[in-house]
Design an enzyme around this catalytic site. Structure first.
Site, PDB file in Angstrom:
ATOM      1  CG  ASP A  32      -1.810   1.194   1.317  1.00 60.15           C
ATOM      2  OD1 ASP A  32      -2.888   1.117   0.708  1.00 60.15           O
ATOM      3  OD2 ASP A  32      -1.457   2.207   1.967  1.00 60.15           O
ATOM      4  CE  LYS A  62      -3.873   4.553   0.561  1.00 59.08           C
ATOM      5  NZ  LYS A  62      -2.484   4.489   1.014  1.00 59.08           N
ATOM      6  CG  HIS A  95      -4.811   9.513   0.586  1.00 60.71           C
ATOM      7  ND1 HIS A  95      -3.463   9.469   0.367  1.00 60.71           N
ATOM      8  CD2 HIS A  95      -4.980   9.037   1.838  1.00 60.71           C
ATOM      9  CE1 HIS A  95      -2.856   8.989   1.440  1.00 60.71           C
ATOM     10  NE2 HIS A  95      -3.762   8.719   2.352  1.00 60.71           N
ATOM     11  CG  LEU A 188      -0.098  -2.909  14.063  1.00 63.59           C
ATOM     12  CD1 LEU A 188       1.346  -3.217  13.680  1.00 63.59           C
ATOM     13  CD2 LEU A 188      -0.736  -4.107  14.769  1.00 63.59           C
ATOM     14  NE  ARG A 236       8.388  -4.200  16.035  1.00 65.46           N
ATOM     15  CZ  ARG A 236       8.432  -2.983  16.582  1.00 65.46           C
ATOM     16  NH1 ARG A 236       8.347  -1.914  15.810  1.00 65.46           N
ATOM     17  NH2 ARG A 236       8.547  -2.834  17.880  1.00 65.46           N
TER      18      ARG A 236
HETATM   19  N1  LIG Z   1      -5.718   5.945   3.702  1.00 73.13           N
HETATM   20  C1  LIG Z   1      -5.222   6.635   4.695  1.00 73.13           C
HETATM   21  O1  LIG Z   1      -5.598   7.798   4.958  1.00 73.13           O
HETATM   22  C2  LIG Z   1      -4.175   5.997   5.570  1.00 73.13           C
HETATM   23  C3  LIG Z   1      -3.855   6.596   6.809  1.00 73.13           C
HETATM   24  C4  LIG Z   1      -2.891   5.971   7.597  1.00 73.13           C
HETATM   25  C5  LIG Z   1      -2.298   4.794   7.165  1.00 73.13           C
HETATM   26  N2  LIG Z   1      -2.600   4.248   5.951  1.00 73.13           N
HETATM   27  C6  LIG Z   1      -1.931   3.023   5.431  1.00 73.13           C
HETATM   28  O2  LIG Z   1      -1.991   2.017   6.425  1.00 73.13           O
HETATM   29  C7  LIG Z   1      -0.666   1.659   6.811  1.00 73.13           C
HETATM   30  C8  LIG Z   1      -0.619   1.270   8.281  1.00 73.13           C
HETATM   31  O3  LIG Z   1      -1.043   2.313   9.129  1.00 73.13           O
HETATM   32  P1  LIG Z   1      -0.029   3.211   9.983  1.00 73.13           P
HETATM   33  O4  LIG Z   1       1.276   3.320   9.280  1.00 73.13           O
HETATM   34  O5  LIG Z   1      -0.776   4.462  10.303  1.00 73.13           O
HETATM   35  O6  LIG Z   1       0.197   2.492  11.360  1.00 73.13           O
HETATM   36  P2  LIG Z   1       0.231   1.001  11.947  1.00 73.13           P
HETATM   37  O7  LIG Z   1       0.466  -0.020  10.911  1.00 73.13           O
HETATM   38  O8  LIG Z   1      -0.944   0.906  12.856  1.00 73.13           O
HETATM   39  O9  LIG Z   1       1.504   1.112  12.915  1.00 73.13           O
HETATM   40  C9  LIG Z   1       2.797   1.256  12.427  1.00 73.13           C
HETATM   41  C10 LIG Z   1       3.705   1.339  13.662  1.00 73.13           C
HETATM   42  O10 LIG Z   1       3.659   0.099  14.362  1.00 73.13           O
HETATM   43  C11 LIG Z   1       4.981  -0.415  14.531  1.00 73.13           C
HETATM   44  N3  LIG Z   1       4.877  -1.885  14.359  1.00 73.13           N
HETATM   45  C12 LIG Z   1       4.712  -2.574  13.205  1.00 73.13           C
HETATM   46  N4  LIG Z   1       4.648  -3.894  13.430  1.00 73.13           N
HETATM   47  C13 LIG Z   1       4.774  -4.047  14.774  1.00 73.13           C
HETATM   48  C14 LIG Z   1       4.789  -5.168  15.627  1.00 73.13           C
HETATM   49  N5  LIG Z   1       4.655  -6.409  15.148  1.00 73.13           N
HETATM   50  N6  LIG Z   1       4.938  -4.972  16.969  1.00 73.13           N
HETATM   51  C15 LIG Z   1       5.063  -3.714  17.459  1.00 73.13           C
HETATM   52  N7  LIG Z   1       5.050  -2.600  16.700  1.00 73.13           N
HETATM   53  C16 LIG Z   1       4.915  -2.767  15.361  1.00 73.13           C
HETATM   54  C17 LIG Z   1       5.823   0.248  13.463  1.00 73.13           C
HETATM   55  O11 LIG Z   1       7.142   0.443  13.894  1.00 73.13           O
HETATM   56  P3  LIG Z   1       8.440  -0.026  13.016  1.00 73.13           P
HETATM   57  O12 LIG Z   1       8.289   0.487  11.615  1.00 73.13           O
HETATM   58  O13 LIG Z   1       9.561   0.594  13.773  1.00 73.13           O
HETATM   59  O14 LIG Z   1       8.444  -1.519  13.097  1.00 73.13           O
HETATM   60  C18 LIG Z   1       5.133   1.602  13.306  1.00 73.13           C
HETATM   61  O15 LIG Z   1       5.634   2.521  14.272  1.00 73.13           O
HETATM   62  C19 LIG Z   1       0.159   2.892   6.447  1.00 73.13           C
HETATM   63  O16 LIG Z   1       1.540   2.644   6.428  1.00 73.13           O
HETATM   64  C20 LIG Z   1      -0.458   3.262   5.131  1.00 73.13           C
HETATM   65  O17 LIG Z   1       0.034   2.419   4.113  1.00 73.13           O
HETATM   66  C21 LIG Z   1      -3.560   4.828   5.163  1.00 73.13           C
END
Ligand SMILES: NC(=O)c1ccc[n+]([C@@H]2O[C@H](COP(=O)([O-])OP(=O)(O)OC[C@H]3O[C@@H](n4cnc5c(N)ncnc54)[C@H](OP(=O)(O)O)[C@@H]3O)[C@@H](O)[C@H]2O)c1
Length: 275
Positions: A32, A62, A95, A188, A236
Site C-alpha cells: 500500500d 492513492k 485518499h 496497530l 516484524r
Molecule cells: N488511507 C489513509 O488515509 C491511511 C492513513 C494511515 C495509514 N494508511 C496506510 O496504512 C498503513 C498502516 O497504518 P499506519 O502506518 O498508520 O500504522 P500502523 O500499521 O498501525 O503502525 C505502524 C507502527 O507500528 C509499529 N509496528 C509494526 N509492526 C509491529 C509489531 N509487530 N509490533 C510492534 N510494533 C509494530 C511500526 O514500527 P516499526 O516500523 O519501527 O516496526 C510503526 O511505528 C500505512 O503505512 C499506510 O500504508 C492509510
C-alpha cells in the site's frame, strides 16, 4: 486482495525501497502506497527488482488531496503509474474526501471528489485501474457518491482507520450493505502503546501465545477486514504476516469488541467534519 499488506506511510525513498524488497522476500504480495507518501518510485523499483510476476502482486496507490478535481485526477493517476513504472494499479483510492485548499465545511469538497471519481472511471475503462475505491469516506460521503448518476463503477473499497479502539461499526455495516469492502489502516494504532499495550490486547496475546500485534491484526482478519501493518523491521514483517496462521476464540473477539467506548480514540486524521 491479499488479506495482509505492507503499509508504507512515512517510509521514504531508500527506506521504502528496502522495506518493500524485504517484505516481498518474506512473502508479502500486497503493498500500500500513496502519492502523498512520496515513495512511489522506490516502491516501483523494489517491485521490479523482486522479479515476482506482476499479476502475483497487489499494489494500491492513492489520489492526493491536492490533485482532486476535473482535469487533475486522471493526470495524477498517470503520474503515479509513471513513478511506479507500472501499466496498472490493482487498487486506486481517493485518499481523502476533501480537496487541498478548501475548508472542511466547504460544499465544493463534494463537487471536487465527485469530479475526481468520475474522471478516474476513465482509468478503469482503460485498464489502468483494476479496482477503484475511496479512503476515509464517511457514510454521508458514500451515500452522495452512490447517488450521483455519473458514478458508473461504485467504489469497491473504503480504506479507513479501524481497530478495537475505533471499530467503525456503523460504517462497516453500511459498506457491507453496499458491497464495499472495508480495509483497515492503523490497525496497530501507529505503534502507540494505548492499543498495543491495552490490557485486553496483552492478556489475549499471553493466553493465545500470540504477540499484541498479531491479536490486533487477527481481530480485523476474523471479521473479514484486510489489514496493512506498516513496519521497516523484517522480523516484524514476518510476525505480522503470520497473523494469518493464528486464531482468536469467540471469547477473545467478544472481549476485544467490548472495550469501553469512553476510551475509543483515533490515531490518524479524522474526516468527520468534511462536507
Ligand atoms: N488511507 C489513509 O488515509 C491511511 C492513513 C494511515 C495509514 N494508511 C496506510 O496504512 C498503513 C498502516 O497504518 P499506519 O502506518 O498508520 O500504522 P500502523 O500499521 O498501525 O503502525 C505502524 C507502527 O507500528 C509499529 N509496528 C509494526 N509492526 C509491529 C509489531 N509487530 N509490533 C510492534 N510494533 C509494530 C511500526 O514500527 P516499526 O516500523 O519501527 O516496526 C510503526 O511505528 C500505512 O503505512 C499506510 O500504508 C492509510
Amino acid at each position: 486482495m491479499p488479506a495482509v499488506g505492507l503499509g508504507t506511510f512515512q517510509v521514504k525513498e531508500q527506506a521504502g525501497y528496502e522495506a518493500v524488497k524485504a517484505a516481498i522476500k518474506v512473502g508479502y504480495t500486497h503493498i500500500d502506497t500513496a502519492s502523498v507518501y512520496r515513495n512511489e518510485a522506490a516502491v516501483g523499483r523494489a517491485i521490479h527488482e523482486s522479479n515476482v510476476p506482476r499479476h502475483e502482486l497487489f499494489l494500491t496507490t492513492k489520489l492526493a488531496p491536492k490533485d482532486q478535481g476535473a482535469g487533475k485526477a486522471y493526470a495524477s493517476l498517470c503520474r503515479s503509474l509513471s513513478e511506479l513504472g507500472l501499466d496498472y494499479v490493482d487498487l486506486y483510492l481517493i485518499h481523502w474526501p476533501a480537496a487541498s485548499g478548501l475548508k472542511h465545511d466547504d460544499p465544493l469538497n463534494r463537487i471536487r471528489r465527485h469530479e475526481s471519481y468520475v474522471e478516474l472511471q476513465q482509468g478503469v475503462r482503460e485498464g489502468k485501474i483494476k479496482n477503484l475505491g475511496v479512503s476515509n469516506f464517511e457514510i454521508r460521503h458514500l451515500t452522495a457518491l452512490l447517488a450521483d448518476p455519473a458514478v458508473t463503477h461504485p467504489p469497491s473499497v473504503n480504506q479507513v482507520e479501524c481497530h478495537p479502539l475505533y471499530p467503525q461499526i456503523q460504517l462497516r455495516e453500511h459498506c457491507r450493505k453496499h458491497g464495499i469492502l472495508i480495509q483497515a489502516y492503523s490497525s496497530l494504532g501507529q505503534g502507540k502503546q494505548d492499543l498495543l499495550a491495552h490490557p485486553v490486547v496483552t492478556s489475549t496475546a499471553t493466553k493465545r501465545g500470540m504477540t499484541p500485534a498479531q491479536v490486533l491484526l487477527r481481530w480485523a482478519l476474523q471479521q473479514g477486514i484486510p489489514v496493512l501493518p506498516k513496519t521497516t523491521n523484517t522480523m516484524r514483517m514476518t510476525e505480522n504476516l503470520e497473523a494469518l496462521n493464528k486464531e482468536l476464540q469467540d471469547e477473545d473477539m467478544h472481549a476485544l469488541n467490548g472495550l469501553d467506548e469512553s476510551s475509543y480514540r483515533k490515531f490518524a486524521w479524522d474526516p468527520w467534519q468534511v462536507f
